[in-house]
Structures are given as C-alpha cells and as structure tokens.
Design an enzyme around this catalytic site. Sequence first.
Site, PDB file in Angstrom:
ATOM      1  N   ILE A 169      39.154 -13.681   1.632  1.00  0.00           N
ATOM      2  CA  ILE A 169      38.581 -12.462   2.170  1.00  0.00           C
ATOM      3  C   ILE A 169      37.068 -12.585   2.186  1.00  0.00           C
ATOM      4  O   ILE A 169      36.457 -13.066   1.226  1.00  0.00           O
ATOM      5  CB  ILE A 169      39.042 -11.223   1.356  1.00  0.00           C
ATOM      6  CG1 ILE A 169      38.627  -9.932   2.057  1.00  0.00           C
ATOM      7  CG2 ILE A 169      38.541 -11.257  -0.068  1.00  0.00           C
ATOM      8  CD1 ILE A 169      39.347  -8.699   1.514  1.00  0.00           C
ATOM      9  N   ASP A 221      66.827 -14.559 -12.091  1.00  0.00           N
ATOM     10  CA  ASP A 221      66.250 -15.015 -13.353  1.00  0.00           C
ATOM     11  C   ASP A 221      66.492 -14.029 -14.497  1.00  0.00           C
ATOM     12  O   ASP A 221      66.522 -14.408 -15.665  1.00  0.00           O
ATOM     13  CB  ASP A 221      64.747 -15.264 -13.191  1.00  0.00           C
ATOM     14  CG  ASP A 221      63.998 -14.044 -12.662  1.00  0.00           C
ATOM     15  OD1 ASP A 221      64.600 -13.225 -11.942  1.00  0.00           O
ATOM     16  OD2 ASP A 221      62.800 -13.913 -12.952  1.00  0.00           O
ATOM     17  N   SER A 240      47.608 -17.489  -7.625  1.00  0.00           N
ATOM     18  CA  SER A 240      46.213 -17.162  -7.889  1.00  0.00           C
ATOM     19  C   SER A 240      45.670 -18.075  -8.978  1.00  0.00           C
ATOM     20  O   SER A 240      46.412 -18.573  -9.820  1.00  0.00           O
ATOM     21  CB  SER A 240      46.103 -15.688  -8.327  1.00  0.00           C
ATOM     22  OG  SER A 240      44.831 -15.397  -8.856  1.00  0.00           O
ATOM     23  N   GLY A 241      44.356 -18.262  -8.992  1.00  0.00           N
ATOM     24  CA  GLY A 241      43.715 -19.108  -9.991  1.00  0.00           C
ATOM     25  C   GLY A 241      43.210 -18.364 -11.210  1.00  0.00           C
ATOM     26  O   GLY A 241      42.423 -18.910 -11.983  1.00  0.00           O
ATOM     27  N   CYS A 284      59.039  -5.932 -10.050  1.00  0.00           N
ATOM     28  CA  CYS A 284      59.604  -4.613  -9.881  1.00  0.00           C
ATOM     29  C   CYS A 284      58.833  -3.588 -10.698  1.00  0.00           C
ATOM     30  O   CYS A 284      57.762  -3.853 -11.221  1.00  0.00           O
ATOM     31  CB  CYS A 284      61.072  -4.614 -10.330  1.00  0.00           C
ATOM     32  SG  CYS A 284      62.017  -6.014  -9.712  1.00  0.00           S
TER      33      CYS A 284
END
Length: 635
Positions: free
Chosen positions: A298, A110, A370-371, A2
């Site tokens: 991509i 959470d 993501s890494g 958020c």
Amino acid sequence: MCGITGSVWLRDDRRVDDELIRSMTQVIAHRGPDDSQTWCDPTHRDGQGRTMGVALGFRRLSIIDLEGARQPMANEDGRVRMVFNGEIYNYQTLRQRLQGSGHRFATEGDGESILHLYEDIGTDCFSQLNGMFAIAIWDATRNRLVLARDRIGQKPLFYSFKDGRLVFSSELKSLSIVPGICEEIDPAAVDEFLTYQYIPHPGTIWKGVHKLPPGHFAVLDSSGFRVERYWNYDPSIEHAISHGDAVERLRELLSDSVRLRMRSDVPLGSFLSGGIDSSLITALAGDCTDQPLRTFSIGFSVADFDETAYAAKVAGHLKTEHTRFEVTPDAIGILDKLVWHYDEPFGDSSAVPTWYLSELTRQSVKVALSGDGGDELFAGYDRYRALWLSQKLQRLFPVHKMPGIGLIQRLPDSNQQRSLVRRGKRFLEALGQPVVRRYLNWLQIFPESMRASLYTDEFVAELPGEDPLAFLESVWARSEGRDIVTRASTSDVLSYLPCDLMTKVDIASMAHGLEVRQPMLDYRVVEFAASLPVEYKFRGRRGKLLLQDAFADRIPGEIFTRPKMGFGIPIGKWFREDFRPLVHETMLADDAKISRFFRREAVADLVHSHESGQQNHGYRLWNLLVLETWLRQQS
C-alpha cells in the site's frame, strides 16, 4: 479463523438464553461471514446436582475443510464441545498420532485435533499446539469450562466472571451487549492508555472485564475460576551455539514455519512492504508454491511514508504477482468505524494503513502472510540502538548534564517521520533515567509529567496507587541477567507485540474477513531468537544481523541496508490541517467527553502548541481524539 462467544452460569437467574447468545455471536459476524452456529445446554447439572448451564456461539471464516469442520464441535460421545478461533499449523501431525491412539475424526479441519488431544491429556494439550488460537472447551464429564489463548497473543479472548456467571468472546463488543458487564470505566486503564497507546493485559477499559493473557489458560469448575500460565519459556537463559549453527537453525525454523502456514483451501497471498521481514517471508513462501505468489503493498502520496518502490523491487526480484494499492487515507471518514471495531481505546495510528491494506487485500485473497515480529525478535527497532548507545554514554559521562542540552530540547519538532531533531530530543529526555524507565521513555505517548499536568484533580483521586510502569517492569524482569538490547526486545515480545501489534492486525484484518498469518511468530522461532547471544542479532548499532547472514541470497542486498521506515501516516500534518476542525468541534467543545478526565485548558494548550508548530504532538492528539470518539460512542 473465526469469532467465538459463550457463557457458563452457576445460577439459573444468570442464564444466557438462546436469543442473547445469538446476539453476542451476530455482533462479531465480520470475523466469520461464512457460517454461524450456537449451542446451549441450560439444564446441565454438576455431580452435586447444582446448576451449570452453558451456551456457545461461533462465527466462521472458512479456510480449511470448507464444507465440514463446523462449530461448536463435539467429540465422539458429545460430552466435550469446543469453539475455536485461529489456526493450528501442526494439526496434521497431531491428527496422525491421535488416529493411531483410536480417535475417530469426522472432519478434515484443524480444530478437531484440539478436541481429541484435550480428551487425552486435558489442559496439557495447549503446550503441544503450534498456532494462533483462542479456544473455549466445555467438558461435561469434568463439569468445567476451559479457555486458552496462544503463546504470542495473536488471537484475542475477553472474559468477565461476575456473580456466578462467566461470559467470554473474541471481541469486547459481544460482552457489552450482556447486561451488567461493561458498565464502569476503569480509571487505571485510561492512565495506561495514555502511557502505552493501548491497555495492557489482563485489563480492559471496563472494570471487571479482562483479557486472557497470552500463553495462559483459564478454568471454571466447582472449585472456582483460575488462570494459569502454560508457556513457561525462560528468556533469561542464553544458549551457547556457534554462529554457523545459528544460521542453519534459523533457516530450518523459519522455512518450516512458512511451509506450515501455506496450508489453505482458499486463495493465499503475502503482504510485501519492501522491508526485510515481509520480503523474507515472501521469498520463503515462494519456495512452497509452483505458481507466482500474489503480493500486496500500500502506498501513500506523502513520500516520507511510502516505501512501495522497495516492495516493487522485491516483487520483481522474486517474480511475484504484485499489486500496489495507492490510497489517500481518509482517517476522518473511517475514524468512527475504526474506533467501533477496536472496542476500547487503541491509539496506534498505523491501524489506519493496516485497515486499508486489509480491506484492499481481501478483494483478492482470503489469507495473507505477514512479516510481523522480525523487529522484536532480531533487534530491528531504532529504540534498541538508542538504548544501547545511552547505556554506553552513561558509563562514560553524564551526558544529560552537559551545557546546551536544555536548549536542544526546546528546539521545535519536525513533522518528518525520521527527523533527527525529533529523535535526538527523545534520546536526551531518556538520559539519566533508570534503564527500564529509559526504555519506557521511548515507548510512552504521554510522559508521566505531561499526564500529571493533563489530569483533573478529581481524576487523579480516582487513580489507584499502582504505576502504569508496573506492566513494563513485570515483563522486563523476565529476562533478568541478559544484556540491555535482549531485555528490551524480550519485553516487547511480551508486551508491545501482543497488546499493540497483534491487536492492530487482528482487528483490522478480521473486520474485513481476512486471515493474517505471521510465520516469524512461530513459538519455536520466538524461543530460538530469545536464546541467542545478542552479538548474533545486534552489533555496532545494527540489528537483524542473523536474518541477513541466513538469507542474504534470497532478497536484494539493499533491502538489508536501507533506512527503516515505519508503517505510519503523516499524523502531525493531519492535525494541523485535515483534523483541525474535528478537534475543535469535539475535544475542545463545551461537551467534550474527555473533560471527564482532563483539564480543558491543558488539552487546549496541547492543541495550540501543535497547531502553531511549537511542538509535534500529533501522536498524542491522535490518542486523545481516539479516546474522545470512543467516549462519544458509549453515550
């Protein structure tokens, strides 16, 4: 995931009214397109009857408990209220413990665990949270506001405390609409920007406006405003552990980190570049689902910058539902939008492909793994190898004094991403310098000598005495006594990672309402990696050894051995072609805004040197163009 805003004021004449808090919240609507709420108590008084008004604003991107968990959120008696941006991955464990101690939960989200944990142990609660977060808690009982940011700096939090009023937000643009805050550019920030391509915490481009540093909390109460660190891990300590135990521990930690980050009530996928880190995260995520995982990569038309063939190979090996996006980047077309979203000058050109990847991925899913972090934690960058090699050479003989070195340094640069000439010249420039300055040489965009020739006399007079290098020196000192590779990688975790990579990903993803989760950056993984002997991660000029030892059976072997390719764009070529008219119409124009800081002839020489092919100044010109565009947006 958020966006949050808010204010606390200690004088009635500094009040943030309902209309202003709504405007502050609305300007970051892209961070939370699903819901918006504000809450105000302008009449609150502290124990001595003094004004302590408060306003909180919230924009929601619904990920968990879609119908509930609305914010600002209150505890059972309404005396503690909170707005929170991010995800707490261990919230279910915390929830069970808190319910056992008598707390009643009104939602399934959470965030409520933070609220009740704070009730029990106050600011000690932040060290028990495993997640990415920016938090603001209004405590009417203690008459105080508490701000906190996650350990790694995955979520941003800006604030200004001035004339008895604290104002804060997830993005600077919220603060900029409050009168009297974003008024004066900080000259030191411009100098830092040209050095690092970002402005390090706790500073911002504006005087009197700050970033809360990662792993810190802040408190405003009757005794004043203070900032304290809560994440006190010590990267100077190396722990003894056998190689076999290190392999097993890494498997456990990273697998559990991925498992925790798979919790979502909306569609989830994974970025897949075809590199080691994203491939491992995708493989481990696939273990947590019965359905084929959705993956996204991509591609670009310039082969030197396209690695989607590797992504496709990994996707086939892991049997994911893979989507390859191919784009022709229109950096000119998105430049204004990009600069507006980043709020202050931000010069990492890989924000362009990150922007496109986030935009296109969001069409299919709302959460992406993501890494990010693997290179910093497990010594994957080429610059670590260069630093290691330079240290060895310096011990043998002064290479920087050898005949012919000057001639090599005058060779024309190449536009190719992995040019040996380009990398060799940077290596030679660093030889002979103190180690921390040698490392800065691999990081900085404009070297000190080039900045000095660029600046006007008037701008130099505005600069403070402190060297921009002080920021890097401060984080470098945290790993005193460790080997040179560990010191460099630890410094990146504390500087480059939060200030550059996390900023890049947060802004590009949240601009499109996409949540990105980074399992490598679980603080348990970060602390474990920092404690390891360097030979487990880096040896014989090769990095990421422990990742290969632990997960060699999960992805194709060639992924571990192929040349590293950065997430970049052909920036040098663009400035000789596509960007050329724009550069001449803005940076070299009579009304160029950067002329406030830089000598016109020095900028023109830089442009000419690049356009003629004498030198490759593409990344430097990108930073200048970003600054020029940002300055024009302020006028």
